[in-house]
Design a protein around this motif. Sequence first.
Motif, mmCIF file in Angstrom:
data_model
loop_
_atom_site.group_PDB
_atom_site.id
_atom_site.type_symbol
_atom_site.label_atom_id
_atom_site.label_comp_id
_atom_site.label_asym_id
_atom_site.label_seq_id
_atom_site.Cartn_x
_atom_site.Cartn_y
_atom_site.Cartn_z
ATOM 1 N N THR A 283 0.824 -1.199 0.000
ATOM 2 C CA THR A 283 0.000 0.000 0.000
ATOM 3 C C THR A 283 0.858 1.250 0.000
ATOM 4 O O THR A 283 0.565 2.225 -0.704
ATOM 5 C CB THR A 283 -0.936 0.011 1.223
ATOM 6 N N ASN A 284 1.920 1.232 0.773
ATOM 7 C CA ASN A 284 2.837 2.371 0.798
ATOM 8 C C ASN A 284 3.423 2.647 -0.582
ATOM 9 O O ASN A 284 3.518 3.798 -1.023
ATOM 10 C CB ASN A 284 3.956 2.116 1.812
ATOM 11 N N GLN A 285 3.797 1.585 -1.293
ATOM 12 C CA GLN A 285 4.347 1.747 -2.638
ATOM 13 C C GLN A 285 3.325 2.389 -3.576
ATOM 14 O O GLN A 285 3.657 3.298 -4.347
ATOM 15 C CB GLN A 285 4.789 0.390 -3.184
ATOM 16 N N LEU A 286 2.072 1.921 -3.501
ATOM 17 C CA LEU A 286 1.025 2.483 -4.353
ATOM 18 C C LEU A 286 0.752 3.946 -4.010
ATOM 19 O O LEU A 286 0.545 4.781 -4.905
ATOM 20 C CB LEU A 286 -0.256 1.662 -4.211
ATOM 21 N N ILE A 287 0.760 4.275 -2.712
ATOM 22 C CA ILE A 287 0.514 5.653 -2.291
ATOM 23 C C ILE A 287 1.603 6.576 -2.813
ATOM 24 O O ILE A 287 1.322 7.669 -3.340
ATOM 25 C CB ILE A 287 0.415 5.736 -0.756
ATOM 26 N N LEU A 288 2.847 6.155 -2.696
ATOM 27 C CA LEU A 288 3.943 6.986 -3.186
ATOM 28 C C LEU A 288 3.868 7.165 -4.698
ATOM 29 O O LEU A 288 4.157 8.248 -5.228
ATOM 30 C CB LEU A 288 5.290 6.368 -2.781
ATOM 31 N N GLU A 289 3.466 6.118 -5.421
ATOM 32 C CA GLU A 289 3.274 6.238 -6.872
ATOM 33 C C GLU A 289 2.169 7.243 -7.180
ATOM 34 O O GLU A 289 2.305 8.071 -8.097
ATOM 35 C CB GLU A 289 2.916 4.877 -7.467
ATOM 36 N N ASP A 290 1.081 7.154 -6.428
ATOM 37 C CA ASP A 290 -0.039 8.063 -6.663
ATOM 38 C C ASP A 290 0.364 9.514 -6.422
ATOM 39 O O ASP A 290 0.032 10.403 -7.218
ATOM 40 C CB ASP A 290 -1.213 7.695 -5.752
ATOM 41 N N LEU A 291 1.035 9.771 -5.317
ATOM 42 C CA LEU A 291 1.436 11.131 -4.988
ATOM 43 C C LEU A 291 2.427 11.679 -6.014
ATOM 44 O O LEU A 291 2.355 12.850 -6.406
ATOM 45 C CB LEU A 291 2.035 11.183 -3.581
ATOM 46 N N ALA A 292 3.349 10.836 -6.465
ATOM 47 C CA ALA A 292 4.302 11.261 -7.487
ATOM 48 C C ALA A 292 3.606 11.501 -8.825
ATOM 49 O O ALA A 292 4.075 12.302 -9.645
ATOM 50 C CB ALA A 292 5.408 10.217 -7.651
ATOM 51 N N GLY A 293 2.474 10.816 -9.037
ATOM 52 C CA GLY A 293 1.757 10.916 -10.297
ATOM 53 C C GLY A 293 0.702 12.000 -10.359
ATOM 54 O O GLY A 293 0.011 12.119 -11.365
ATOM 55 N N GLY A 294 0.553 12.773 -9.293
ATOM 56 C CA GLY A 294 -0.368 13.900 -9.342
ATOM 57 C C GLY A 294 -1.500 13.894 -8.350
ATOM 58 O O GLY A 294 -2.285 14.846 -8.294
#
Length: 476
Positions: free
Chosen positions: A98-109
């Motif tokens: 979940t942490n990995q997905l959250i960081l991807e989301d935040l980096a993606g906008g």
Amino acid sequence: MTSQESPTPNPAELMPAWEALVEKALGGASFDRKLVTHTYDGLQISPLYGPHTPGGCPDTDSGLPGQFPYVRGRTALSTSRTGWDVRQLAFPNDPQKTNQLILEDLAGGVSSIELDLWDGQNSRLDTLDELEKVLDGVHLEMAPIALKAGPHFLAAATQLVQIWNKRGLAKKDASGGFGADPLGTLARGGYLPDNIDALNSALVKIATFSAKELPQVRSVSIDLSAYHEAGASNTQCLAFAMATGVAYLRTLTDSGLTTAEAASEIAFHVPLDAEFFSSIATLRALRNLWGRVLKHCGLEADESAAWIHTTPSRRILTQRDPWVNQLRNTVCCFASAVAGADAITTLPHDTEFAEPSSFGNRVARNTQIVLSAESHLNKVIDAAGGAYFIETLTGQLSEAAWTIFTEIEGEGGMQAALEAGSIQQRIDNVADNRASMIAKRKQPITGVSEFANIGEDHLESPTLAEPQDARPNKPL
């Protein structure tokens, strides 16, 4: 006026003649049966609207953006200055993933994260250490965190506050929401692991702390998902929102908060279906209704605007031909933006599988980014304002919802109505009608009942989740 001139005809007087011409073009078929439709609320939708349409624009004035009754927007500039909050939903079953997905989301906008911590029976996270792993590397001073923790909202909020304190985040900079909603939790499951009085006490505790210490946090979320996913109509959802809001206002003001403090703690979580115009009108009607509720409670006009977070309803998403879910997401996001929602969540197209994929999250967030950065929906203030159809439908929804709201109040309020089963009965009546329309293909579902690909291959995702009946259970 000369003898050759004739007075300008009144459009209202021409309507019967126009309808007669239309019926002639229809070969004598009934105008009402062929061209007038009805919503599941029983509201009439005409084929044409104008200033002189019978039953046209409502008597209530929509006002200006940022002014009471806030039909046209919570603030004068709506989202045109900062844009809406692009919020992504995360299910922390596995803290590290979940942490990995959250960081991807935040980096993606993505600009904020909502953590769904309650699966309907158990908490997905049990310890402070697990929540810290989920939020590892997240800049909490920049990214608001909203929680959905069911009956355990106080414990989850306490853990989040501990993380804010541990990170050295100033109270004025902490932002997000705690998602306290005892009545919504009761509606979803039909039971509570603790009694409602204990949860109301927890609601008071968390809201009092938030009102005094956390100016950018809304501790209470009136979540309409349980009702909408069960089959409730838009009018019913609006009425349930008002009844729940009044119940929470009473609880919080009885505990010592002012009406303004209590109202500032409340947010609305509104699921939408893929009906574009009715979704716009529903959000406008919600602001109208809540503004009037708070005015009746004695608040000044500039203190009574509703804060709204929207998401596509789970009832409109399909496992079969899930790519169509991208279109449903887009309709919901477009309608939310046009109606001036404060925060918008777009669900991954593969969300009806056990776990959404990284690709699904990317498509979901990019739907919002394209609509804001390329279509510039966040640069237009109340694009629907003044449209006769939207204004009329907004008024119709407001009036019908107010009637249901007063009936619920007459039954003793939202909690009493839930426990007596009247809320469930109201929803069942509409849900059964909708199910019949779907079964007869009078309400088509693209990719399922219409244009279905019988030989399609399922997405390469985890095992399909078991279908569940989302209707609130019968009374306790």
